[in-house]
Design a protein around this motif. Structure first.
Motif, PDB file in Angstrom:
ATOM      1  N   GLU A  83      62.534 -15.728  78.134  1.00 35.22           N
ATOM      2  CA  GLU A  83      63.069 -16.617  77.093  1.00 35.22           C
ATOM      3  C   GLU A  83      62.092 -17.729  76.771  1.00 35.22           C
ATOM      4  OE1 GLU A  83      67.169 -19.212  76.259  1.00 35.22           O
ATOM      5  OE2 GLU A  83      66.887 -18.094  78.133  1.00 35.22           O
ATOM      6  N   HIS A  84      61.444 -18.267  77.797  1.00 35.95           N
ATOM      7  CA  HIS A  84      60.457 -19.327  77.565  1.00 35.95           C
ATOM      8  C   HIS A  84      59.258 -18.783  76.794  1.00 35.95           C
ATOM      9  CE1 HIS A  84      58.963 -23.301  78.201  1.00 35.95           C
ATOM     10  NE2 HIS A  84      57.892 -22.901  78.870  1.00 35.95           N
ATOM     11  N   ALA A  85      58.822 -17.569  77.112  1.00 32.06           N
ATOM     12  CA  ALA A  85      57.707 -16.952  76.387  1.00 32.06           C
ATOM     13  C   ALA A  85      58.059 -16.728  74.922  1.00 32.06           C
ATOM     14  CB  ALA A  85      57.327 -15.634  77.053  1.00 32.06           C
ATOM     15  N   LEU A 138      53.691 -17.415  83.542  1.00 31.74           N
ATOM     16  CA  LEU A 138      53.353 -17.476  82.120  1.00 31.74           C
ATOM     17  C   LEU A 138      51.953 -18.043  81.898  1.00 31.74           C
ATOM     18  CD1 LEU A 138      56.637 -18.632  80.371  1.00 31.74           C
ATOM     19  CD2 LEU A 138      55.630 -16.368  80.440  1.00 31.74           C
ATOM     20  N   ALA A 139      51.512 -18.943  82.771  1.00 32.64           N
ATOM     21  CA  ALA A 139      50.179 -19.527  82.591  1.00 32.64           C
ATOM     22  C   ALA A 139      49.107 -18.451  82.648  1.00 32.64           C
ATOM     23  CB  ALA A 139      49.927 -20.591  83.656  1.00 32.64           C
ATOM     24  N   GLY A 140      49.254 -17.498  83.570  1.00 31.16           N
ATOM     25  CA  GLY A 140      48.264 -16.429  83.649  1.00 31.16           C
ATOM     26  C   GLY A 140      48.221 -15.584  82.394  1.00 31.16           C
ATOM     27  N   ASP A 141      49.396 -15.269  81.821  1.00 28.34           N
ATOM     28  CA  ASP A 141      49.432 -14.438  80.620  1.00 28.34           C
ATOM     29  C   ASP A 141      48.987 -15.204  79.375  1.00 28.34           C
ATOM     30  OD1 ASP A 141      50.340 -12.353  82.149  1.00 28.34           O
ATOM     31  OD2 ASP A 141      52.449 -12.761  81.764  1.00 28.34           O
ATOM     32  N   VAL A 142      49.560 -16.394  79.157  1.00 21.14           N
ATOM     33  CA  VAL A 142      49.281 -17.151  77.927  1.00 21.14           C
ATOM     34  C   VAL A 142      47.831 -17.633  77.901  1.00 21.14           C
ATOM     35  CG1 VAL A 142      49.889 -19.207  76.609  1.00 21.14           C
ATOM     36  CG2 VAL A 142      51.686 -17.837  77.663  1.00 21.14           C
ATOM     37  N   LEU A 143      47.417 -18.348  78.949  1.00 19.13           N
ATOM     38  CA  LEU A 143      46.057 -18.906  78.952  1.00 19.13           C
ATOM     39  C   LEU A 143      45.004 -17.810  79.037  1.00 19.13           C
ATOM     40  CD1 LEU A 143      46.577 -22.011  81.262  1.00 19.13           C
ATOM     41  CD2 LEU A 143      46.931 -21.770  78.809  1.00 19.13           C
ATOM     42  N   GLY A 144      45.289 -16.770  79.816  1.00 19.92           N
ATOM     43  CA  GLY A 144      44.331 -15.664  79.885  1.00 19.92           C
ATOM     44  C   GLY A 144      44.120 -15.004  78.534  1.00 19.92           C
ATOM     45  N   THR A 145      45.219 -14.808  77.776  1.00 22.88           N
ATOM     46  CA  THR A 145      45.102 -14.198  76.444  1.00 22.88           C
ATOM     47  C   THR A 145      44.328 -15.091  75.487  1.00 22.88           C
ATOM     48  OG1 THR A 145      47.211 -13.068  76.802  1.00 22.88           O
ATOM     49  CG2 THR A 145      46.424 -13.245  74.535  1.00 22.88           C
ATOM     50  N   LEU A 146      44.629 -16.399  75.493  1.00 17.46           N
ATOM     51  CA  LEU A 146      43.943 -17.316  74.578  1.00 17.46           C
ATOM     52  C   LEU A 146      42.447 -17.373  74.862  1.00 17.46           C
ATOM     53  CD1 LEU A 146      46.491 -20.284  74.452  1.00 17.46           C
ATOM     54  CD2 LEU A 146      46.185 -18.450  72.795  1.00 17.46           C
ATOM     55  N   ALA A 173      46.135 -16.718  88.890  1.00 12.80           N
ATOM     56  CA  ALA A 173      45.532 -15.993  87.766  1.00 12.80           C
ATOM     57  C   ALA A 173      44.936 -16.962  86.753  1.00 12.80           C
ATOM     58  CB  ALA A 173      46.579 -15.093  87.111  1.00 12.80           C
ATOM     59  N   ALA A 174      45.706 -17.982  86.358  1.00 16.91           N
ATOM     60  CA  ALA A 174      45.205 -18.941  85.367  1.00 16.91           C
ATOM     61  C   ALA A 174      44.101 -19.825  85.942  1.00 16.91           C
ATOM     62  CB  ALA A 174      46.357 -19.799  84.850  1.00 16.91           C
ATOM     63  N   ALA A 175      44.214 -20.184  87.230  1.00  8.83           N
ATOM     64  CA  ALA A 175      43.205 -21.064  87.825  1.00  8.83           C
ATOM     65  C   ALA A 175      41.829 -20.414  87.806  1.00  8.83           C
ATOM     66  CB  ALA A 175      43.610 -21.415  89.253  1.00  8.83           C
ATOM     67  N   THR A 176      41.777 -19.103  88.035  1.00  5.55           N
ATOM     68  CA  THR A 176      40.489 -18.402  88.018  1.00  5.55           C
ATOM     69  C   THR A 176      39.831 -18.491  86.646  1.00  5.55           C
ATOM     70  OG1 THR A 176      41.319 -16.880  89.698  1.00  5.55           O
ATOM     71  CG2 THR A 176      39.366 -16.205  88.462  1.00  5.55           C
ATOM     72  N   ALA A 177      40.635 -18.369  85.580  1.00  7.34           N
ATOM     73  CA  ALA A 177      40.074 -18.425  84.226  1.00  7.34           C
ATOM     74  C   ALA A 177      39.754 -19.853  83.798  1.00  7.34           C
ATOM     75  CB  ALA A 177      41.053 -17.782  83.241  1.00  7.34           C
TER      76      ALA A 177
END
Length: 716
Positions: A83-85, A138-146, A173-177
């Motif tokens: 829902e947040h996504a 969500l941070a891994g999916d959203v930030l990784g995609t952007l 996941a997001a921290a690595t990117a």
């Protein structure tokens, strides 16, 4: 028109007071090149203002800019990641004015939105604010995609990610990117920038700007929010007094220490920093090292943190992220950083008393987990079990728990007892199930036994010729056929003798085997008949036991149902009592914290009152001494006045005596003048007589003329 001070919301250039910063220019230059960067850091450093200023500048250059402020999750509704996504995708599509993609995977939907936005001729700049509200998944999916799309866009998609967090707070996941991107580290304001901004503000002409800039730097350390907030308080405060007096009064007002304020009226930033120090859930060792570094800062030291040492680096980063210290690079040594105390505001709000309290709380191992349990709505996953609960019981015997800790440990104990009751209930249910299976299994066992009896009777029937004997006979036939091919007589006789011996042994083996088989057949028949009789008797006894067990099982089932209902009712009552008690303890803990804060503020107020009382007593003592001196001088003045009055009385008396003497002298002169006139008249008469009468020798000689001696004056 002078610029206005603004605190707590983004700065609007041209209307609000704006202090230029070189970091904002670096941010704009990075986005102008179509690259990605981060603006991560502590609270109230101007991250949102930097994004909005960059948006205004890039839009003036003709670029397409989208600013998206991610929403915070509604904790009361327990919003899911899906829902947040969905909300994030809708907000991004609305900001970029592109159609919302159809439902599907999050990465595919984000890719569709940005592909539609990049289809135009203008390059795109995307500013994402409050990334700390995403959450690890969500941070891994959203930030990784952007970031992936920014790399593939070839300079046509610049991305800035801002938020009050560290890269590690965004999940693995997001921290690595994110750690690969350059971070725009917003630093504190410099003195020259503050002075230039103050000259354009509403304080210009009402106060000494150079002196004010120095005092603001001492109090705020260049912190953007505290600078604006303190300037605003000075502008709204009294305009009488020196610069130091006005700054000190405004600072005490922000700290909640003025006479007209309560302790809780301090600026919200300080309370937020205290809460954040607890909510980061740093390990005890890291928190202890951070507090040790902060104590060195309060002692006037400038500790150096080695970035190669993970423990030192994390402790220094904790102080920086909370806002208690700032980091300064050491020239020529990129692996070390120097920590500096951020102004008198931090030193006053987070003094040694706060530091001692935080260090004392480190010795309470259940403080953080109890607060986490309360913050999660008393979720059972945080409760203690097994050895941890046993250690907590031992700790509770030796220590005094706070209300939060007591509520948490009571809930853990009650949950353990509830699990034990459920285990007893489960054991009883298993017993019933086993009994039911036993009842059903008696019939099954009886059927199996009858089948085994039938199988045994079949096995006891006369045996067919054994396969291994047939195999030996076949081999002997093959050997006999092979003898015809032997040409040597001796060899043939040897073979025939060997075959005869084998046949004799075979006949003997068959005879003995038949005898043993017959014996075994007879024994098996007798045993089988005895076993059949025994099993038949056991089956009859089992059937009788099944009938009694069925009746007992029915009774046990009724009792168990009643016990289950009673236990379920007791568990519900205890859980309701636990929830009510936990809520009450949570509310009581909140009130206790408020009361402790109020007591701290009251203690500060009492200390200030005691100081003012001592000052007033000193002033009264000085006034009493001044009054005593005034009374002494008044008595001396009264004595002098009395002496003067006596002198005036004596002078008046002498004046009257002098006047009386003057009057007597005047009367004497008048009498003398009268006598003199009479004498003159007498003399004139005498001379007249002398002229009328001739003188003769008998006439006595007259006194010499004009002799006015008193002895010769005639009597009055």
């Amino acid at each position: 028109m002078s610029a206005r001070f603004v605190a707590g919301r983004p700065v609007r250039v041209g209307r609000d007071l704006f202090v230029p910063r070189r970091e904002i220019a670096a941010l704009i230059d990075t986005l102008r090149k179509g690259q990605a960067c981060t603006v991560l850091g502590p609270a109230r450093l101007g991250k949102t203002s930097a994004l909005l200023l960059a948006q205004a500048e890039l839009e003036r250059e003709g670029r397409r800019v989208g600013y998206v402020k991610l929403p915070e999750r509604d904790r009361e509704r327990d919003v899911s990641d899906a829902e947040h996504a969905k909300t994030i995708v809708q907000q991004l599509a609305s900001e970029l004015q592109v159609p919302e993609p159809p439902p599907g995977e999050l990465r595919a939907r984000l890719t569709g939105v940005l592909a539609a936005a990049l289809a135009g001729p203008k390059p795109l700049v995307l500013l994402i604010d409050e990334v700390n509200f995403l959450g690890p998944q969500l941070a891994g999916d959203v930030l990784g995609t952007l970031l992936e799309l920014s790399e593939r866009a070839g300079g046509r998609l610049g991305v800035a990610l801002a938020g009050m967090c560290r890269p590690s707070d965004l999940g693995p996941a997001a921290a690595t990117a994110v750690t690969r991107l350059p971070n725009v580290d917003l630093r504190d304001l410099d003195p020259a920038g503050m002075r230039a901004a103050l000259e354009q503000s509403e304080l210009q002409g009402t106060i000494d700007i150079p002196v004010l800039a120095d005092r603001l730097g001492e109090w705020t350390g260049g912190h953007p929010y505290l600078f604006q907030r303190l300037c605003e308080a000075i502008a709204r405060g009294e305009r009488e007094g020196s610069v130091d007096q006005r700054v000190h009064a405004a600072a005490q007002n922000l700290l909640g220490r003025s006479r007209t304020q309560k302790p809780n009226d301090a600026d919200a930033l300080f309370a937020f920093m205290r809460d954040q120090m607890e909510q980061l859930h740093a390990p005890p060792a890291q928190r202890a090292q951070a507090l040790s570094l902060y104590r060195r800062l309060l002692d006037g030291e400038l500790p150096v943190v080695d970035a190669r040492d993970a423990a030192q680096r994390d402790a220094g980063e904790l102080l920086w992220f909370v806002g208690l210290a700032r980091r300064a690079a050491i020239e020529g040594d990129a692996s070390r950083l120097r920590l500096e105390l951020r102004g008198k505001f931090i030193q006053e709000a987070f003094d040694r008393r706060w530091l001692d309290r935080e260090e004392a709380l480190l010795k309470r191992p259940y403080r953080d987990v109890s607060r986490e349990w309360l913050g999660s709505g008393r979720a059972p996953r945080h409760l203690l079990r097994g050895d941890a609960l046993a250690r907590a019981r031992q700790w509770l015997v030796e220590n005094e728990a706070t209300l939060e800790e007591q509520a948490f440990l009571d809930a853990s104990e009650l949950a353990a007892r509830t699990r034990r009751h459920r285990a007893v209930l489960l054991a009883a249910a298993v017993t019933v199930i086993v009994a039911l299976v036993a009842v059903a299994g008696v019939s099954v066992v009886s059927a199996e036994r009858e089948q085994r009896i039938r199988d045994l009777e079949a096995q006891l029937a006369p045996e067919a010729p054994r396969d291994d004997v047939r195999g030996v006979e076949d081999q002997l036939a093959v050997l006999r056929n092979a003898i015809g091919q032997v040409t040597e007589p001796q060899e043939r006789e040897a073979f025939e003798a060997h075959i005869s011996r084998i046949e004799s042994e075979l006949r003997l083996f068959v005879h003995e085997a038949d005898a043993r088989a017959q014996t075994m057949h007879d024994q098996a028949v007798d045993g089988g008949m005895r076993a059949l009789a025994t099993r038949t008797a056991e089956r009859d006894q089992a059937r009788d036991a099944v009938d009694g067990g069925a009746q007992q099982l029915a009774r046990m089932r009724r009792e168990l149902d009643a016990g289950v209902q009673a236990l379920a009712r007791v568990i519900r009552e205890r859980e309701d009592a636990l929830d009510g008690g936990a809520q009450a303890r949570g509310a009581l803990a909140t009130r206790t914290r408020e009361r402790e804060d109020a007591l701290d503020g009251g203690a500060q107020a009492l200390a200030a009152l005691a100081t003012r009382t001592r000052e007033r007593d000193d002033a009264l003592d000085g006034g009493a001494q001044a009054l005593a001196a005034l009374a002494t001088r008044t008595r001396e003045r009264d004595d002098a006045l009395d002496a003067g009055a006596q002198s005036l009385a004596a002078l008046a008396t002498r004046t009257r005596e002098r006047d009386d003497a003057r009057d007597a002298g005047a009367q004497a002169h008048a009498a003398l003048a009268t006598c003199t006139g009479e004498l003159d008249d007498a003399r004139a008469a005498l001379r007249a007589c002398e002229r009328r009468c001739p003188s003769d020798s008998t006439t006595p000689t007259s006194p010499p003329p004009h002799d006015t001696s008193p002895s010769q004056e005639p009597p009055g």
